[in-house]
Motif scaffolding. Sequence first.
Motif, PDB file in Angstrom:
ATOM      1  N   GLY A   1       0.842  -1.192   0.000  1.00 25.47           N
ATOM      2  CA  GLY A   1       0.000   0.000   0.000  1.00 25.47           C
ATOM      3  C   GLY A   1       0.875   1.238   0.000  1.00 25.47           C
ATOM      4  N   VAL A   2       0.644   2.137   0.963  1.00 23.36           N
ATOM      5  CA  VAL A   2       1.424   3.371   1.090  1.00 23.36           C
ATOM      6  C   VAL A   2       2.081   3.385   2.465  1.00 23.36           C
ATOM      7  CG1 VAL A   2       1.365   5.887   1.093  1.00 23.36           C
ATOM      8  CG2 VAL A   2      -0.100   4.622  -0.479  1.00 23.36           C
ATOM      9  N   TYR A   3       3.380   3.584   2.494  1.00 27.02           N
ATOM     10  CA  TYR A   3       4.133   3.607   3.743  1.00 27.02           C
ATOM     11  C   TYR A   3       4.266   5.056   4.207  1.00 27.02           C
ATOM     12  CZ  TYR A   3       7.940   2.992   7.082  1.00 27.02           C
ATOM     13  OH  TYR A   3       8.705   2.991   8.211  1.00 27.02           O
ATOM     14  N   GLU A   4       3.794   5.342   5.426  1.00 26.41           N
ATOM     15  CA  GLU A   4       3.868   6.701   5.972  1.00 26.41           C
ATOM     16  C   GLU A   4       5.155   6.876   6.765  1.00 26.41           C
ATOM     17  OE1 GLU A   4       1.601   8.796   9.535  1.00 26.41           O
ATOM     18  OE2 GLU A   4       0.309   8.695   7.766  1.00 26.41           O
ATOM     19  N   LEU A   5       5.933   7.875   6.360  1.00 24.66           N
ATOM     20  CA  LEU A   5       7.204   8.142   7.038  1.00 24.66           C
ATOM     21  C   LEU A   5       6.963   8.678   8.442  1.00 24.66           C
ATOM     22  CD1 LEU A   5       9.059   9.836   4.060  1.00 24.66           C
ATOM     23  CD2 LEU A   5       9.456   7.534   4.958  1.00 24.66           C
ATOM     24  N   SER A   6       7.902   8.425   9.321  1.00 27.44           N
ATOM     25  CA  SER A   6       7.802   8.899  10.698  1.00 27.44           C
ATOM     26  C   SER A   6       8.546  10.215  10.857  1.00 27.44           C
ATOM     27  CB  SER A   6       8.389   7.858  11.664  1.00 27.44           C
ATOM     28  OG  SER A   6       7.691   6.640  11.580  1.00 27.44           O
ATOM     29  N   ILE A   7       8.146  11.011  11.862  1.00 23.03           N
ATOM     30  CA  ILE A   7       8.803  12.281  12.151  1.00 23.03           C
ATOM     31  C   ILE A   7       9.382  12.244  13.553  1.00 23.03           C
ATOM     32  CG2 ILE A   7       7.372  13.617  10.579  1.00 23.03           C
ATOM     33  CD1 ILE A   7       5.712  14.518  12.920  1.00 23.03           C
ATOM     34  N   SER A   8      10.404  13.071  13.756  1.00 26.46           N
ATOM     35  CA  SER A   8      11.031  13.167  15.070  1.00 26.46           C
ATOM     36  C   SER A   8      10.300  14.203  15.903  1.00 26.46           C
ATOM     37  CB  SER A   8      12.506  13.548  14.914  1.00 26.46           C
ATOM     38  OG  SER A   8      12.614  14.866  14.388  1.00 26.46           O
ATOM     39  N   GLY A   9      10.808  14.448  17.118  1.00 26.79           N
ATOM     40  CA  GLY A   9      10.159  15.402  18.007  1.00 26.79           C
ATOM     41  C   GLY A   9      10.178  16.823  17.496  1.00 26.79           C
ATOM     42  N   ASP A  10      11.103  17.141  16.594  1.00 27.94           N
ATOM     43  CA  ASP A  10      11.183  18.490  16.034  1.00 27.94           C
ATOM     44  C   ASP A  10      10.403  18.615  14.735  1.00 27.94           C
ATOM     45  OD1 ASP A  10      12.868  19.261  18.102  1.00 27.94           O
ATOM     46  OD2 ASP A  10      14.648  18.573  17.029  1.00 27.94           O
ATOM     47  N   ASN A  11       9.508  17.658  14.467  1.00 32.38           N
ATOM     48  CA  ASN A  11       8.717  17.650  13.243  1.00 32.38           C
ATOM     49  C   ASN A  11       9.579  17.496  11.995  1.00 32.38           C
ATOM     50  OD1 ASN A  11       6.177  17.879  14.482  1.00 32.38           O
ATOM     51  ND2 ASN A  11       6.368  20.097  14.629  1.00 32.38           N
ATOM     52  N   ASP A  12      10.731  16.846  12.147  1.00 34.27           N
ATOM     53  CA  ASP A  12      11.587  16.515  11.010  1.00 34.27           C
ATOM     54  C   ASP A  12      11.401  15.036  10.670  1.00 34.27           C
ATOM     55  OD1 ASP A  12      12.720  19.093  10.969  1.00 34.27           O
ATOM     56  OD2 ASP A  12      14.145  18.521  12.536  1.00 34.27           O
ATOM     57  N   ILE A  13      11.511  14.716   9.395  1.00 31.30           N
ATOM     58  CA  ILE A  13      11.378  13.324   8.985  1.00 31.30           C
ATOM     59  C   ILE A  13      12.623  12.544   9.405  1.00 31.30           C
ATOM     60  CG2 ILE A  13      11.242  11.772   7.002  1.00 31.30           C
ATOM     61  CD1 ILE A  13       9.581  13.858   5.576  1.00 31.30           C
ATOM     62  N   LEU A  14      12.418  11.427  10.063  1.00 29.56           N
ATOM     63  CA  LEU A  14      13.511  10.552  10.478  1.00 29.56           C
ATOM     64  C   LEU A  14      12.982   9.122  10.505  1.00 29.56           C
ATOM     65  CD1 LEU A  14      16.442  10.368  11.431  1.00 29.56           C
ATOM     66  CD2 LEU A  14      15.617  10.610  13.772  1.00 29.56           C
ATOM     67  N   ASP A  15      13.366   8.344   9.497  1.00 29.02           N
ATOM     68  CA  ASP A  15      12.819   7.000   9.361  1.00 29.02           C
ATOM     69  C   ASP A  15      13.808   6.142   8.572  1.00 29.02           C
ATOM     70  OD1 ASP A  15      11.107   4.866   9.509  1.00 29.02           O
ATOM     71  OD2 ASP A  15       9.384   5.906   8.656  1.00 29.02           O
ATOM     72  N   SER A  16      13.489   4.875   8.410  1.00 28.31           N
ATOM     73  CA  SER A  16      14.310   3.967   7.609  1.00 28.31           C
ATOM     74  C   SER A  16      13.444   2.808   7.129  1.00 28.31           C
ATOM     75  CB  SER A  16      15.494   3.436   8.419  1.00 28.31           C
ATOM     76  OG  SER A  16      15.037   2.652   9.511  1.00 28.31           O
ATOM     77  N   ILE A  17      13.808   2.255   5.965  1.00 23.07           N
ATOM     78  CA  ILE A  17      13.160   1.049   5.456  1.00 23.07           C
ATOM     79  C   ILE A  17      14.259   0.083   5.029  1.00 23.07           C
ATOM     80  CG2 ILE A  17      11.004   2.155   4.741  1.00 23.07           C
ATOM     81  CD1 ILE A  17      12.078   2.309   1.934  1.00 23.07           C
TER      82      ILE A  17
END
Length: 320
Positions: free
Chosen positions: A46-62
């Motif tokens: 489907g669609v993978y939603e990226l995660s954000i850090s506490g500062d509203n910055d994107i921080l994720d990995s696949i």
Amino acid sequence: MPSRITFTICVFVVSLFGLSIIPLSSSQDQVEIPSWEVGWETDVDGVYELSISGDNDILDSIDFFIANERMTEITLEITIDWDESDNIPIELEYDESVSVAASDNQTFTIEISDVSGYSFKRSPTQSMTLLLSAQEVAVEQAITTQEIDAELTVPSVFDLVLESVTKDETLYSGSSIEYVLIVTNHGNTKDVIKMPESSVKSCPNVDVEGLDVLRDVEVDNSTSSEYTIRISASESQPERLCEVTISIKSAGNDKLSSTVFEVSVNSNAAPDDASNSNNEQPSSTPEGEITEADTLSFIPLYESILVVIIAVAFGRRNNC
């Protein structure tokens, strides 16, 4: 004649035997050819939603895997592309060249990050296609290539900001003034205003009216809405400086946004005293004139007494 029949039968039998051998040989060849495979280890169906850090910055990995079914090690060149890479500032970190041992299955990671605030600008309903290519290389020559893709999207970001604007009105005891509240949605999706509340410090007889107009109101992303409220003071409220705090909650992330401003309550007697002092001020001039006239009237009285004294003195001299 019998020999011809015998020959025909032999040819037929040989043909059947040959046909039966061909599929077996092909099947045997397919089994014996070793291969390799690339696929997603992370569930990106489907669609993978990226995660954000506490500062509203994107921080994720696949993660992706490479399964090597061969009896020798393989080396693969990895390349990753976005479907619109020129417009996507999201950074990717991964190994551009990987090796997998014989009969082994290894997992590799793609680090995904962004500190530019891009998640606030892109809608979470607009997916991004990430294409991964794995190319087998031997003696600097490309042999085979496999590709896999995934649909990624930025998360929903909620950011309601509340501001207040005065209309420069004066608040008196027993009256009210208007204030304007501005709610701006800096997020990337629609939000809803919840729990509008107010508090007033130092002025127990001052109230905030009309906050219900904000309750459960939807605010589209990248838009602002204005709402008018009233600040009222009862007749018993003495002259004082009041601190008013108004807050709202985002339905998206439950965060509060507040605005604080000061309102000065003036006594109703203040304008009357000022007008009375203004009315009494011209009368000071006549009073001054009266005082000056009284001072001048003292001179004729002194002259009259002096005349009487002189007359009495002359009368006595004549008598002598």
